[in-house]
Design an enzyme around this catalytic site. Sequence first.
Site, PDB file in Angstrom:
ATOM      1  N   ASP A   1      -8.825  -9.257   1.530  1.00  0.00           N
ATOM      2  CA  ASP A   1      -9.482  -8.287   2.422  1.00  0.00           C
ATOM      3  C   ASP A   1     -10.921  -8.701   2.748  1.00  0.00           C
ATOM      4  OD1 ASP A   1      -7.558  -6.507   3.211  1.00  0.00           O
ATOM      5  OD2 ASP A   1      -7.816  -5.171   1.509  1.00  0.00           O
TER       6      ASP A   1
ATOM      7  N   SER B   1      -9.171  -0.898   5.122  1.00  0.00           N
ATOM      8  CA  SER B   1      -8.759  -0.042   6.249  1.00  0.00           C
ATOM      9  C   SER B   1      -8.232   1.300   5.754  1.00  0.00           C
ATOM     10  CB  SER B   1      -7.661  -0.732   7.057  1.00  0.00           C
ATOM     11  OG  SER B   1      -8.153  -1.915   7.637  1.00  0.00           O
TER      12      SER B   1
ATOM     13  N   GLY C   1      -0.426   0.145   5.766  1.00  0.00           N
ATOM     14  CA  GLY C   1      -0.188  -0.749   6.906  1.00  0.00           C
ATOM     15  C   GLY C   1      -1.421  -1.512   7.341  1.00  0.00           C
TER      16      GLY C   1
ATOM     17  N   THR D   1       0.837  -1.200   0.000  1.00  0.00           N
ATOM     18  CA  THR D   1       0.000   0.000   0.000  1.00  0.00           C
ATOM     19  C   THR D   1       0.876   1.255   0.000  1.00  0.00           C
ATOM     20  OG1 THR D   1      -1.642  -1.239   1.235  1.00  0.00           O
ATOM     21  CG2 THR D   1      -1.888   1.142   1.256  1.00  0.00           C
TER      22      THR D   1
ATOM     23  N   THR E   1      -3.503   0.524  -3.207  1.00  0.00           N
ATOM     24  CA  THR E   1      -2.942  -0.741  -2.715  1.00  0.00           C
ATOM     25  C   THR E   1      -3.103  -1.898  -3.686  1.00  0.00           C
ATOM     26  OG1 THR E   1      -3.023  -2.281  -0.843  1.00  0.00           O
ATOM     27  CG2 THR E   1      -5.111  -1.345  -1.501  1.00  0.00           C
TER      28      THR E   1
HETATM   29  N1  GLY Z   1      -5.583  -3.823   1.328  1.00  0.00           N
HETATM   30  C1  GLY Z   1      -5.565  -3.232   2.620  1.00  0.00           C
HETATM   31  C2  GLY Z   1      -6.793  -2.481   2.917  1.00  0.00           C
HETATM   32  O1  GLY Z   1      -7.479  -2.029   2.005  1.00  0.00           O
HETATM   33  O2  GLY Z   1      -7.111  -2.336   4.052  1.00  0.00           O
END
Ligand code: GLY
Length: 471
Positions: free
Chosen positions: A326, A356, A376, A284, A302
């Site tokens: 996810d 996230s 992260g 990300t 990401t």
């Molecule tokens: N791929 C990490 C997120 O979207 O939280």
Amino acid sequence: MLIYWAKTKKLYALDYRETAPAAARADMYIRDGKPDEELARVGALAVAVPGELAGLEAARRRFGTMKFSALAAPAIRLAMSGYPLNPHMAHELPMVAPIISKDPGFRAIYFKPDGAPFHADAILHNPDLGKFMQSLGDDPVERFYHGAIAEKIADFVKAHGGILTAQDLAGYHPIWRDPIHLTYDGYEVYTMPPPSSAGVVLEILGMLSGGDVGGLGVDSPAYLARLIEVMRQGFIDRAQYADPAFVKVPLATLLSPAHIAEARDRALHHAPPAPLAAAHDHGTSNFAVVDRDGDVVEVTTTVNTIFGAKMMVPSLGLVLNDEMDDFGVAPGVPNAFKLVGEKNNEVAPGKRPLSSMSPLIALKDGRPALAAGGSGGPTIITGVAQVTIDSFAFHLDPERAVRVPRVHMQAEPDIVFVEQSLPFHTRDALTAMGYRLKIVPELGAISAIRIRPGQLRGAFDPLKGGGAFGD
Ligand code: GLY
């Protein structure tokens, strides 16, 4: 992507999250009656329909002043004539080398002829990516999502056992959404609505609002204990977030003063410990831009984990994401970030996985005051919340705000993740309070721009490279 547009003084949220392919099913990762999480992380079944290009083009069409080809030109130049391997990535490469070196696309770019990964500052080339981006001309959506490129991606995924089709690509659409918002200590804080779980950032801020934490000291055990407990409550509520096209997320309730007050009360409760470790997210990136007109753009983007699905479409130089991870692959099964799968976030065709990513823009007296975001996985949520609190409650400059040692608690596991730079005496005090600590080198990477009349101060987390530039 979160945008503050100075002309209208409004905020806009652009969701270009990936979607599950049409053939995706809730039980697609079950083998012999058991969930196989690895299938959602590595290989063709991990790949969700990519949204990046459609999203960037939607933003350009609505607010841009330049043609796509002109915007892509610097990236094309770098891909063709080379770019230095940054030290962070060079450090990570040997750890994933056993997997990615098997992929011909990665091997050609990241490995020397003798098979060893390149070192920091080696000049890497990805001419196929350069040519592919060049071929998009000024019509990137039509050329990527419809026609030969889409067929090529779909054929590649199918040949490797995946389910993504050219029809999935043709059917992808970004969505303009209303940002979500909360008042925090006199600031109007905006962030991304579902399918992001950035509402948890607002809930954490809300639980700390008016509590005068600024007087406690930014690394004091008293403040950190309060922070840990509100993080725990925020992450318990994260289970209610999912793609709003599939699940009704009770946002008005979750962000209401009554619920936040109740969660603040619950923050006194401790649950029994569970033995799990945190995962890293190196797939990300986050960036923010403030332009001369006062427009602000905050973007988190990401491919999920490092090198995504660990597959590259070689003739396009394109890394494929592992965004299917996810989703919850099955109820109760943790994903790469140890976030436990919930029914709300189970796989369904066309559904967007819960994220996230928490791009945040805060206004003071109607003018932008802070742009923040990070990478992260779930540590984005707690990292963005901490940098916002550090900026507003502790009045820290952004350079200091992004470097204050951070803590992270996501309810499950019942462990407090602590950056190794947190002083020993503070760690000891938290342990004495009954917290189980896990010391980690870093918790995500947050970048921020503090915006004051006539002054911009950008700061980035040095642990993952990055930079702050202005002219
Ligand atoms: N791929 C990490 C997120 O979207 O939280």
